[in-house]
Design an enzyme around this catalytic site. Structure first.
Site, PDB file in Angstrom:
ATOM      1  N   TYR A   1       0.858  -1.194   0.000  1.00 15.57           N
ATOM      2  CA  TYR A   1       0.000   0.000   0.000  1.00 15.57           C
ATOM      3  C   TYR A   1       0.884   1.231   0.000  1.00 15.57           C
ATOM      4  CZ  TYR A   1      -3.650   3.289   1.291  1.00 15.57           C
ATOM      5  OH  TYR A   1      -4.522   4.347   1.301  1.00 15.57           O
TER       6      TYR A   1
ATOM      7  N   TYR B   1      -3.120   4.683   9.318  1.00 17.85           N
ATOM      8  CA  TYR B   1      -2.544   3.421   8.855  1.00 17.85           C
ATOM      9  C   TYR B   1      -1.527   2.859   9.839  1.00 17.85           C
ATOM     10  CZ  TYR B   1      -1.850  -0.105   5.270  1.00 17.85           C
ATOM     11  OH  TYR B   1      -1.825  -1.286   4.578  1.00 17.85           O
TER      12      TYR B   1
END
Length: 285
Positions: free
Chosen positions: A150, A160
């Site tokens: 990602y 995140y």
């Protein structure tokens, strides 16, 4: 539509849990394209998930394994070569989990024991997987090993958390091992940096729905979904990409190259429109 891109090839798919999983979609597409595969996930995931139904549908043996265990990985590759009738042509690492994210620990207050687990599960397991396969000589020449990454490995995205560190390590492993495995055995190793996708793991990231909306507004082609990611994985498993290795390949509708899009700017400007608060006072976003 099938193109027989993987006709005669053998693969191992790690990480399919349910129909939301990218690994699930990849397994289905791989078999559609002519491959025979085995599936692997943790014993708990096999018990609690829906992978048994996928195995039955695809006629794929399920091999329970902890991907952080070298011994378990040895069993996966040995059994896969046995039931599939030869060396492996492609491997998918679709594994990621952060106890800190699950426990809602912010990045500036991480539990370091949980950080170690994040890195081991989400990244170091990839190194172990490749190292085991190489030592067992389990991968055919020009075989393809993929892991899902990602853009948070390169850019800070709120929420995140320590998974960003894990993805950065994951991509580094692909480059470092890609050189060695490519030089010695012509095996290619790459990562695919996918759009934010509402998988079971992704749903645990703080603000995931807002992140998906933002990415969709920023991307000229919009977010890539799980089915589209599966298509890209199939191409990377096929002989069409025999000379692609050590790359982090963005599959995100163009998000990774954008600064500001018209759609995102329009939404941003709307946040400055005046509105009235609960007291009836005029405010500005």
């Amino acid at each position: 539509m099938s193109y027989n891109l993987l006709k005669g090839k053998r693969g191992v798919i790690f990480g399919a849990l349910n129909e939301m999983s990218i690994a699930w979609k990849v397994a289905e597409r791989a078999v559609e394209e002519g491959a025979v595969i085995t599936l692997s996930n943790t014993p708990m995931a096999v018990r609690m998930g829906e992978i048994t139904a996928l195995g039955e549908k695809l006629n794929a043996e399920i091999i329970p394994a902890d991907a952080t265990s070298v011994e378990d990985l040895e069993k996966v590759f040995a059994r896969s070569m046995e039931v599939l009738g030869g060396k492996i042509d492609f491997v998918l690492h679709s594994i990621g989990m952060s106890p800190n994210v699950r426990k809602k620990r912010p990045y500036d207050d991480l539990d370091y024991d949980m950080l170690s687990k994040t890195l081991d599960i989400s990244a170091i397991s990839f190194h172990k997987m490749i190292q085991v396969a190489k030592k067992m000589d389990a991968i055919n020449e020009y075989g393809s090993i993929l892991a899902l990454s990602y853009v948070a490995a390169q850019r800070t995205l709120f929420g995140y958390n320590d998974m960003a560190d894990a993805k950065a390590l994951l991509e580094s492993i692909a480059r470092s091992f890609g050189y060695i495995y490519g030089r010695e055995k012509n095996v290619r190793i790459n990562t695919i940096s996918q759009s934010p996708t509402m998988t079971t793991a992704g749903s645990g990231v703080k603000g995931m729905e807002s992140l998906m909306d933002f990415a969709n507004r920023m991307s000229p082609l919009g977010n890539a979904n799980a089915d589209e990611c599966a298509d890209y994985c199939i191409v990377m498993f096929s002989d069409l990409t025999r000379k692609v290795t050590m790359q982090n390949l963005y599959h995100d509708g163009g998000f990774s190259s954008m600064g500001m899009s018209l759609r995102a700017m329009t939404q941003y400007n709307k946040s400055f429109d005046e509105y009235r608060n609960e007291k009836g006072e005029i405010c500005y976003g």
